[in-house]
Design a protein around this motif. Structure first.
Motif, PDB file in Angstrom:
ATOM      1  N   ALA A 305      51.896  51.929  24.072  1.00 24.91           N
ATOM      2  CA  ALA A 305      50.664  51.225  23.697  1.00 24.91           C
ATOM      3  C   ALA A 305      50.388  50.080  24.661  1.00 24.91           C
ATOM      4  N   LEU A 306      51.442  49.350  25.054  1.00 23.90           N
ATOM      5  CA  LEU A 306      51.256  48.248  25.992  1.00 23.90           C
ATOM      6  C   LEU A 306      50.810  48.756  27.351  1.00 23.90           C
ATOM      7  N   SER A 307      51.355  49.914  27.769  1.00 24.78           N
ATOM      8  CA  SER A 307      50.920  50.511  29.035  1.00 24.78           C
ATOM      9  C   SER A 307      49.446  50.889  28.982  1.00 24.78           C
ATOM     10  N   GLU A 308      49.019  51.466  27.836  1.00 28.01           N
ATOM     11  CA  GLU A 308      47.602  51.822  27.693  1.00 28.01           C
ATOM     12  C   GLU A 308      46.728  50.574  27.750  1.00 28.01           C
ATOM     13  N   LEU A 309      47.199  49.502  27.115  1.00 34.08           N
ATOM     14  CA  LEU A 309      46.424  48.260  27.135  1.00 34.08           C
ATOM     15  C   LEU A 309      46.314  47.719  28.552  1.00 34.08           C
ATOM     16  N   ASN A 310      47.423  47.731  29.300  1.00 36.61           N
ATOM     17  CA  ASN A 310      47.386  47.241  30.682  1.00 36.61           C
ATOM     18  C   ASN A 310      46.442  48.081  31.544  1.00 36.61           C
ATOM     19  N   THR A 311      46.437  49.396  31.306  1.00 33.67           N
ATOM     20  CA  THR A 311      45.530  50.263  32.069  1.00 33.67           C
ATOM     21  C   THR A 311      44.072  49.928  31.754  1.00 33.67           C
ATOM     22  N   ALA A 312      43.781  49.736  30.453  1.00 34.08           N
ATOM     23  CA  ALA A 312      42.407  49.393  30.062  1.00 34.08           C
ATOM     24  C   ALA A 312      41.988  48.052  30.649  1.00 34.08           C
ATOM     25  N   VAL A 313      42.906  47.073  30.633  1.00 29.80           N
ATOM     26  CA  VAL A 313      42.598  45.767  31.201  1.00 29.80           C
ATOM     27  C   VAL A 313      42.345  45.885  32.705  1.00 29.80           C
ATOM     28  N   SER A 314      43.171  46.699  33.392  1.00 31.96           N
ATOM     29  CA  SER A 314      42.981  46.883  34.836  1.00 31.96           C
ATOM     30  C   SER A 314      41.631  47.518  35.143  1.00 31.96           C
ATOM     31  N   LEU A 315      41.239  48.518  34.344  1.00 34.19           N
ATOM     32  CA  LEU A 315      39.943  49.165  34.568  1.00 34.19           C
ATOM     33  C   LEU A 315      38.802  48.184  34.347  1.00 34.19           C
ATOM     34  N   ARG A 316      38.904  47.385  33.285  1.00 38.61           N
ATOM     35  CA  ARG A 316      37.847  46.393  33.028  1.00 38.61           C
ATOM     36  C   ARG A 316      37.797  45.364  34.151  1.00 38.61           C
ATOM     37  N   ARG A 317      38.983  44.935  34.614  1.00 39.23           N
ATOM     38  CA  ARG A 317      39.012  43.933  35.681  1.00 39.23           C
ATOM     39  C   ARG A 317      38.365  44.491  36.956  1.00 39.23           C
ATOM     40  N   ASN A 318      38.674  45.734  37.300  1.00 38.14           N
ATOM     41  CA  ASN A 318      38.077  46.337  38.488  1.00 38.14           C
ATOM     42  C   ASN A 318      36.569  46.501  38.334  1.00 38.14           C
ATOM     43  N   ASP A 319      36.134  46.864  37.117  1.00 36.63           N
ATOM     44  CA  ASP A 319      34.701  47.024  36.888  1.00 36.63           C
ATOM     45  C   ASP A 319      33.987  45.685  37.031  1.00 36.63           C
ATOM     46  N   ASN A 320      34.575  44.623  36.467  1.00 31.74           N
ATOM     47  CA  ASN A 320      33.959  43.302  36.601  1.00 31.74           C
ATOM     48  C   ASN A 320      33.926  42.850  38.051  1.00 31.74           C
ATOM     49  N   ALA A 321      35.025  43.128  38.784  1.00 34.19           N
ATOM     50  CA  ALA A 321      35.070  42.733  40.197  1.00 34.19           C
ATOM     51  C   ALA A 321      34.003  43.466  41.004  1.00 34.19           C
ATOM     52  N   GLU A 322      33.787  44.752  40.708  1.00 29.05           N
ATOM     53  CA  GLU A 322      32.765  45.519  41.432  1.00 29.05           C
ATOM     54  C   GLU A 322      31.368  44.986  41.112  1.00 29.05           C
ATOM     55  N   ARG A 323      31.142  44.667  39.841  1.00 35.01           N
ATOM     56  CA  ARG A 323      29.829  44.126  39.461  1.00 35.01           C
ATOM     57  C   ARG A 323      29.572  42.790  40.170  1.00 35.01           C
ATOM     58  N   ARG A 324      30.605  41.947  40.229  1.00 36.18           N
ATOM     59  CA  ARG A 324      30.436  40.654  40.887  1.00 36.18           C
ATOM     60  C   ARG A 324      30.177  40.838  42.379  1.00 36.18           C
ATOM     61  N   ALA A 325      30.926  41.763  43.000  1.00 34.03           N
ATOM     62  CA  ALA A 325      30.734  42.003  44.430  1.00 34.03           C
ATOM     63  C   ALA A 325      29.319  42.516  44.714  1.00 34.03           C
ATOM     64  N   ASN A 326      28.819  43.418  43.869  1.00 34.81           N
ATOM     65  CA  ASN A 326      27.458  43.929  44.058  1.00 34.81           C
ATOM     66  C   ASN A 326      26.434  42.808  43.936  1.00 34.81           C
ATOM     67  N   PHE A 327      26.645  41.939  42.952  1.00 34.04           N
ATOM     68  CA  PHE A 327      25.702  40.832  42.775  1.00 34.04           C
ATOM     69  C   PHE A 327      25.738  39.886  43.971  1.00 34.04           C
ATOM     70  N   GLU A 328      26.957  39.575  44.451  1.00 35.11           N
ATOM     71  CA  GLU A 328      27.067  38.673  45.596  1.00 35.11           C
ATOM     72  C   GLU A 328      26.453  39.294  46.847  1.00 35.11           C
ATOM     73  N   ALA A 329      26.584  40.620  47.004  1.00 33.36           N
ATOM     74  CA  ALA A 329      25.954  41.282  48.152  1.00 33.36           C
ATOM     75  C   ALA A 329      24.434  41.189  48.068  1.00 33.36           C
ATOM     76  N   ARG A 330      23.876  41.367  46.878  1.00 34.15           N
ATOM     77  CA  ARG A 330      22.423  41.228  46.705  1.00 34.15           C
ATOM     78  C   ARG A 330      21.994  39.801  47.007  1.00 34.15           C
ATOM     79  N   GLU A 331      22.824  38.839  46.608  1.00 31.97           N
ATOM     80  CA  GLU A 331      22.498  37.444  46.909  1.00 31.97           C
ATOM     81  C   GLU A 331      22.452  37.211  48.416  1.00 31.97           C
ATOM     82  N   ALA A 332      23.468  37.734  49.120  1.00 35.87           N
ATOM     83  CA  ALA A 332      23.535  37.522  50.565  1.00 35.87           C
ATOM     84  C   ALA A 332      22.365  38.182  51.293  1.00 35.87           C
TER      85      ALA A 332
END
Length: 457
Positions: A305-332
């Protein structure tokens, strides 16, 4: 005298050619269809200017979301207690030996995974309710389950790791986190459900059970009573066996009944108690093996269960990082719709200042943070203006010039309180010496070329 006459003639000649130096200025009144109203900045007029409605733009949600906001995994991996081995009456074929466990003092209860803690915060009430004790019954109570990573998730505060802490230590940690989050730290911490520490009771008892370890010490006699008491016909061949930390202890039932000290043996988390009525060690060992397998299965399920939670957290973190990068690219690339303020006149750099996200920006922010501060040698600090066009379509062409006289440094405090609005224009006029100097530099070539032209003619 002749030189002065030549200068005046040259100036008039240049002016006649419409090439004399001209600079921008703020002119009150009506000019070319634009109605300009100059308002000196004071404490009262700053309040008036700040009344103009404006909501700063918000950052995308990816900049505020936490990757650890997954669904709780409390209770995952908890197996079902297997049935205890059956017991059979048998003849005693050897002497039962008393081998009681050594005294143990586990200390204060420590919160564990699966426990449900309750934060009780006092609600408002009148004095009569507080005196009569009714206020305690009206407390606001919120329960939180300690999850697999040892933390609880409190809204607007975040995850707080309390596993392994005593109640006092957990209260101190929660107090600090609530203060950091600017919440009222008046609360009391209670444990509503004890699920992390247990003792298994099996064998010749009325009802095999798993009992929780709570704040109150659990004694051997109480545990047996809670499991339906000993169900053995012959006490001479019956013993109580305790499996603790890899060691097997044995207490003959006759000795148990005759000794208060044996009855008050304190049980601790992880103990397995087995009442054997036929002196068969193999049957007791099977019971303990079942308990061990149960714990191993539970630990394996929790790890998964902890492994599944870590995987879900990693996926969310990567998704947030991609969204932020896309926004910063649009800003630039300038593809986002930003609100800007424009700096012009005698500033170090003619530029535009993007209004920040999620907060108000002041006149001082734009002057000192945008790289377009007042030009020290050419700017007139007594003539700083914020030009703001009217938002009313019926007043098209109406401009309010908020005038800041910073010749007195104390007036710069007004710049820190004056809130900017989209499309404001910050204008710094040139000082008189600069204006004359630039005019003379434009006239000087004419003073040289005019006599030469006259001589040629």
């Amino acid at each position: 005298m002749r030189l002065m006459t030549m200068i005046c003639c040259a100036a008039l000649a240049v002016a006649g050619c419409s090439t004399v130096y001209r600079s921008s200025d703020v002119i009150p009144g009506s000019t070319d269809g634009t109605q300009v109203r100059v308002v000196p900045l004071t404490g009262e007029t700053v309040i008036q200017a700040n009344r103009a409605p404006y909501a700063p733009q918000s950052l995308p949600s990816a900049f505020s979301q936490s990757a650890g906001t997954g669904a709780g995994l409390a209770g995952r991996g908890v197996g079902v207690l297997p049935d205890a081995p059956s017991t059979q009456a048998g003849a005693r074929n050897q002497q039962l030996v008393l081998n009681s466990p050594p005294p143990i003092s586990p200390g204060a209860y420590r919160i564990g995974v699966g426990d449900v803690v309750m934060l009780a915060t006092p609600s408002t009430g009148n004095t009569l309710e507080a005196i009569s004790g009714l206020l305690a019954a009206q407390n606001s109570r919120s329960g939180y389950t300690v999850q697999d990573d040892g933390s609880i998730n409190i809204p607007d505060v975040g995850r707080v790791r309390i596993a392994g802490l005593t109640i006092e230590d957990a209260e101190e940690l929660l107090f600090q986190r609530l203060v950091e989050a600017q919440f009222d730290p008046t609360f009391s911490l209670e444990i509503a459900e004890f699920n992390s520490q247990r003792v298994a009771i099996g064998g010749a008892v009325g009802k095999p059970a798993v009992l929780p370890i709570t704040l109150t010490p659990l004694y051997l006699s109480e545990a047996l009573a809670a499991a339906g008491s000993v169900a053995a016909a012959n006490i001479d061949v019956t013993s109580v066996r305790i499996y603790r930390d890899g060691q097997l202890y044995q207490i003959p039932l006759a000795d148990f009944y005759s000794s208060p000290d044996l009855q008050n043996i304190r049980l601790v988390a992880g103990d397995s108690v087995f009442v054997d009525s036929d002196f068969d060690l193999n049957r007791a060992e099977r019971f303990f093996e079942q308990q061990i397998r149960l714990k191993q299965t539970t630990l394996a399920a929790r790890a998964q269960a902890l492994s599944e939670l870590n995987t879900a957290v990693s996926l969310r973190r990567n998704d947030n990082a991609e969204r932020r990068a896309n926004f910063e690219a649009r800003e630039a690339l300038g593809a986002s719709d930003r609100d800007y303020v424009y700096l012009t006149g005698e500033v170090d750099k003619q530029t535009r200042y993007p209004l920040p996200y999620e907060r108000q920006a002041s006149l001082a922010d734009a002057l000192y943070d945008a790289g377009g501060g007042i030009a020290r040698e050419t700017g007139d600090v007594s003539q700083i203006y914020v030009l703001r066009a009217s938002s009313d379509p019926r007043e098209f062409g109406a401009v309010t010039a908020w005038h800041l006289n910073a010749s007195s440094a104390a007036n710069l405090t007004l710049a820190t309180r004056f809130e900017l609005r989209p499309d404001d224009v910050i204008f710094v006029a040139e000082n008189p010496v600069t204006k004359w100097g630039r005019t003379l530099r434009q006239i000087t070539p004419s003073l040289i070329t005019t006599p030469v032209a006259a001589a040629v003619n």
